[in-house]
Design a protein around this motif. Structure first.
Motif, PDB file in Angstrom:
ATOM      1  N   ALA A  36      39.151  -3.421  43.036  1.00 43.40           N
ATOM      2  CA  ALA A  36      39.939  -3.751  41.851  1.00 43.40           C
ATOM      3  C   ALA A  36      39.061  -4.350  40.764  1.00 43.40           C
ATOM      4  O   ALA A  36      39.203  -4.024  39.580  1.00 43.40           O
ATOM      5  CB  ALA A  36      41.060  -4.721  42.244  1.00 43.40           C
ATOM      6  N   VAL A  37      38.143  -5.232  41.174  1.00 45.03           N
ATOM      7  CA  VAL A  37      37.261  -5.849  40.174  1.00 45.03           C
ATOM      8  C   VAL A  37      36.348  -4.787  39.535  1.00 45.03           C
ATOM      9  O   VAL A  37      36.114  -4.780  38.324  1.00 45.03           O
ATOM     10  CB  VAL A  37      36.429  -6.962  40.840  1.00 45.03           C
ATOM     11  CG1 VAL A  37      35.357  -7.473  39.874  1.00 45.03           C
ATOM     12  CG2 VAL A  37      37.334  -8.104  41.271  1.00 45.03           C
ATOM     13  N   THR A  41      36.241  -3.690  35.559  1.00 47.99           N
ATOM     14  CA  THR A  41      35.006  -3.779  34.770  1.00 47.99           C
ATOM     15  C   THR A  41      34.681  -2.443  34.105  1.00 47.99           C
ATOM     16  O   THR A  41      34.273  -2.383  32.941  1.00 47.99           O
ATOM     17  CB  THR A  41      33.851  -4.209  35.673  1.00 47.99           C
ATOM     18  OG1 THR A  41      34.183  -5.470  36.301  1.00 47.99           O
ATOM     19  CG2 THR A  41      32.563  -4.353  34.878  1.00 47.99           C
ATOM     20  N   ALA A  42      34.852  -1.338  34.847  1.00 49.07           N
ATOM     21  CA  ALA A  42      34.576  -0.012  34.277  1.00 49.07           C
ATOM     22  C   ALA A  42      35.508   0.293  33.129  1.00 49.07           C
ATOM     23  O   ALA A  42      35.093   0.836  32.097  1.00 49.07           O
ATOM     24  CB  ALA A  42      34.688   1.045  35.375  1.00 49.07           C
ATOM     25  N   TRP A  43      36.797  -0.047  33.282  1.00 48.00           N
ATOM     26  CA  TRP A  43      37.762   0.214  32.203  1.00 48.00           C
ATOM     27  C   TRP A  43      37.396  -0.592  30.965  1.00 48.00           C
ATOM     28  O   TRP A  43      37.477  -0.095  29.837  1.00 48.00           O
ATOM     29  CB  TRP A  43      39.162  -0.171  32.689  1.00 48.00           C
ATOM     30  CG  TRP A  43      40.201  -0.008  31.592  1.00 48.00           C
ATOM     31  CD1 TRP A  43      40.813   1.117  31.225  1.00 48.00           C
ATOM     32  CD2 TRP A  43      40.660  -1.042  30.737  1.00 48.00           C
ATOM     33  NE1 TRP A  43      41.663   0.890  30.171  1.00 48.00           N
ATOM     34  CE2 TRP A  43      41.577  -0.447  29.849  1.00 48.00           C
ATOM     35  CE3 TRP A  43      40.398  -2.423  30.635  1.00 48.00           C
ATOM     36  CZ2 TRP A  43      42.241  -1.191  28.863  1.00 48.00           C
ATOM     37  CZ3 TRP A  43      41.058  -3.131  29.669  1.00 48.00           C
ATOM     38  CH2 TRP A  43      41.961  -2.518  28.787  1.00 48.00           C
ATOM     39  N   TRP A  44      36.917  -1.770  31.161  1.00 39.49           N
ATOM     40  CA  TRP A  44      36.556  -2.620  30.004  1.00 39.49           C
ATOM     41  C   TRP A  44      35.332  -2.056  29.272  1.00 39.49           C
ATOM     42  O   TRP A  44      35.288  -2.040  28.055  1.00 39.49           O
ATOM     43  CB  TRP A  44      36.255  -4.034  30.509  1.00 39.49           C
ATOM     44  CG  TRP A  44      35.903  -4.975  29.370  1.00 39.49           C
ATOM     45  CD1 TRP A  44      36.733  -5.618  28.522  1.00 39.49           C
ATOM     46  CD2 TRP A  44      34.572  -5.341  29.005  1.00 39.49           C
ATOM     47  NE1 TRP A  44      36.057  -6.376  27.625  1.00 39.49           N
ATOM     48  CE2 TRP A  44      34.672  -6.210  27.898  1.00 39.49           C
ATOM     49  CE3 TRP A  44      33.319  -5.016  29.487  1.00 39.49           C
ATOM     50  CZ2 TRP A  44      33.573  -6.756  27.272  1.00 39.49           C
ATOM     51  CZ3 TRP A  44      32.243  -5.573  28.876  1.00 39.49           C
ATOM     52  CH2 TRP A  44      32.359  -6.431  27.770  1.00 39.49           C
ATOM     53  N   LEU A  45      34.351  -1.601  30.070  1.00 42.38           N
ATOM     54  CA  LEU A  45      33.155  -1.034  29.434  1.00 42.38           C
ATOM     55  C   LEU A  45      33.474   0.234  28.661  1.00 42.38           C
ATOM     56  O   LEU A  45      32.928   0.472  27.580  1.00 42.38           O
ATOM     57  CB  LEU A  45      32.090  -0.730  30.501  1.00 42.38           C
ATOM     58  CG  LEU A  45      31.463  -1.956  31.185  1.00 42.38           C
ATOM     59  CD1 LEU A  45      30.523  -1.520  32.293  1.00 42.38           C
ATOM     60  CD2 LEU A  45      30.738  -2.823  30.169  1.00 42.38           C
ATOM     61  N   ILE A  46      34.352   1.068  29.229  1.00 41.78           N
ATOM     62  CA  ILE A  46      34.694   2.321  28.543  1.00 41.78           C
ATOM     63  C   ILE A  46      35.489   2.050  27.276  1.00 41.78           C
ATOM     64  O   ILE A  46      35.329   2.727  26.257  1.00 41.78           O
ATOM     65  CB  ILE A  46      35.468   3.244  29.499  1.00 41.78           C
ATOM     66  CG1 ILE A  46      34.531   3.709  30.639  1.00 41.78           C
ATOM     67  CG2 ILE A  46      36.015   4.483  28.772  1.00 41.78           C
ATOM     68  CD1 ILE A  46      35.250   4.487  31.715  1.00 41.78           C
ATOM     69  N   SER A  47      36.343   1.075  27.299  1.00 39.66           N
ATOM     70  CA  SER A  47      37.214   0.801  26.149  1.00 39.66           C
ATOM     71  C   SER A  47      36.479   0.135  24.998  1.00 39.66           C
ATOM     72  O   SER A  47      36.983   0.121  23.875  1.00 39.66           O
ATOM     73  CB  SER A  47      38.393  -0.085  26.580  1.00 39.66           C
ATOM     74  OG  SER A  47      37.915  -1.349  27.061  1.00 39.66           O
TER      75      SER A  47
END
Length: 418
Positions: A36-37, A41-47
């Protein structure tokens, strides 16, 4: 009575399955937490929007090219070709009388030089000597008959005068034996001619050289029976050889063949078989009317005196040899001489203007060789002509000139216009 208590080790041995199930639940929970973490983190970097670091733009210098400075002058192309050596004059000497070939004269061997008029071969002349004696006897007999006929004419003349009468001309000629006298004179002439022919045949029993030459081959051996016209020797004139060469038709405008007392364009000849640095000299004497069959090029004849070097120390020319010919050409005025790399497709050149920008010029190509080109109209003096290759040449693009021969081009110290 007290109740006995179990030790931890005993409990572990008694309940192993319960302990393993507790560990399994704890590991699965930790794995889900880590996944989950990572997803968060990946979603935040992509956004997040990309960050572009702004830097100061660096100005690209213009391409460096080699140039030559155009200068108009008198020039001529360097023309060269290859040719084969042939004989200017050769002869297959034949006997003009019949007889047996006795022997060749001393020194009449292949490769030997014979002088003009030198005896080369001897035929059996016994029959020819007898024929000459017979002809001489016939001549003496005819001369005697003529003398007797003249005596008879004098007697007839005296009788006619004593007759005392004039006769018509035709009858008077018969009385004075004029026809008989003419017959006797004709017989003397015939006998004299036969004597001269017999004497000439006797002289022809010895074959002589018509001019100075080299014996190429002896075609028969001693003892052979020959008839009139049988070839005995192959002789080649050594005073001069020819070289037959081929050049493109447009090259003829730069050459001058011999005309009258004036010699043609000088030619230097070299051969691989000669020592390094040695060459022979000749002159262009003629341009043949027929083109070469294979390349449809113009055929030229170059004459070389004393080709075998008999009168000097020059290297010899051999019949059939292939030599290189370098022609001395006639220069033309007001031409621009540039490296061949300066010419572009479509008969164009690239030049630089006052601001060192590329400009295209159409030119008149007078002559093009492997290393240089001669141009007529289309350029001016002191223009900088580009000789380097460019990947994507564009009209008006700025360039940095560098003179190929080390000279400083015009306008090199000037700052380029913005």
């Amino acid at each position: 009575m007290p109740i006995p208590t179990a030790s931890p080790r005993a409990l572990h041995r008694a309940f192993p399955i319960a302990r393993q199930r507790g560990r399994f639940h704890l590991g699965a929970l930790l794995a889900l937490l880590v996944s989950a973490v990572g997803l968060a983190t990946a979603w935040w970097l992509i956004s997040q929007p990309p960050r572009v670091e702004r830097r100061m733009a660096v100005e690209t210098p213009p391409p460096l090219v080699d140039v030559v400075v155009a200068q108009q002058r008198a020039a001529a192309p360097a023309l060269h070709g290859f040719g084969r050596v042939i004989a200017e004059r050769e002869a297959h000497l034949a006997s003009r009388v019949a007889g047996q070939l006795l022997d060749f004269a001393p020194g009449t061997l292949p490769g030997m030089v014979v002088e003009a008029g030198a005896p080369l071969a001897h035929l059996d002349d016994a029959d020819l000597r007898l024929a000459l004696r017979e002809a001489e006897a016939a001549l003496v007999q005819a001369q005697a008959q003529l003398a007797m006929e003249r005596g008879e004419q004098q007697r007839a003349q005296a009788e006619y005068q004593s007759f005392g009468r004039d006769l018509p001309a035709d009858r008077r000629a018969l009385v004075l034996r004029e026809p008989q006298l003419r017959v006797a004179e004709a017989e003397v002439e015939r006998a004299s001619t036969a004597r001269d022919r017999a004497r000439l045949d006797l002289e022809r029993a010895t074959l002589s050289a018509p001019w100075r030459g080299m014996v190429q081959a002896r075609l028969l051996g001693a003892g052979s029976e020959v008839t009139s016209g049988t070839e005995l020797l192959h002789l080649v004139d050594v005073s001069r050889f020819w070289v037959r060469a081929s050049l493109p038709g447009e090259a003829l405008a730069w050459l001058a063949p011999a005309a009258g007392e004036e010699s043609g364009s000088p030619v230097a000849l070299t051969s691989r078989g000669w020592p390094i640095g040695h060459e022979r000299h000749g002159a262009l004497i003629a341009v043949l009317p027929a083109l070469e069959e294979n390349g449809l090029q113009a055929q030229l004849l170059v004459a070389v005196d004393d080709p075998l070097g008999l009168d000097g120390k020059a290297p010899p020319l051999r019949l059939g040899d292939v030599v290189r010919l370098d022609f001395t050409t006639n220069p033309q005025a007001d031409l621009f001489v540039l490296p061949a790399a300066a010419l572009r497709p479509g008969d164009e050149v690239w030049v630089l203007d006052e601001d060192n920008r590329l400009r295209r010029r159409s030119v008149d190509v007078v002559h093009l060789s492997d290393d240089r080109v001669l141009l007529g109209a289309g350029l001016e003096n002191d223009l900088q002509v580009v000789v380097s290759q460019l990947g994507q040449p564009r009209e008006g693009m700025r360039l940095r000139p560098r003179v190929a021969d080390g000279e400083r081009p015009a306008g090199a110290d000037r700052e380029p216009a913005t």
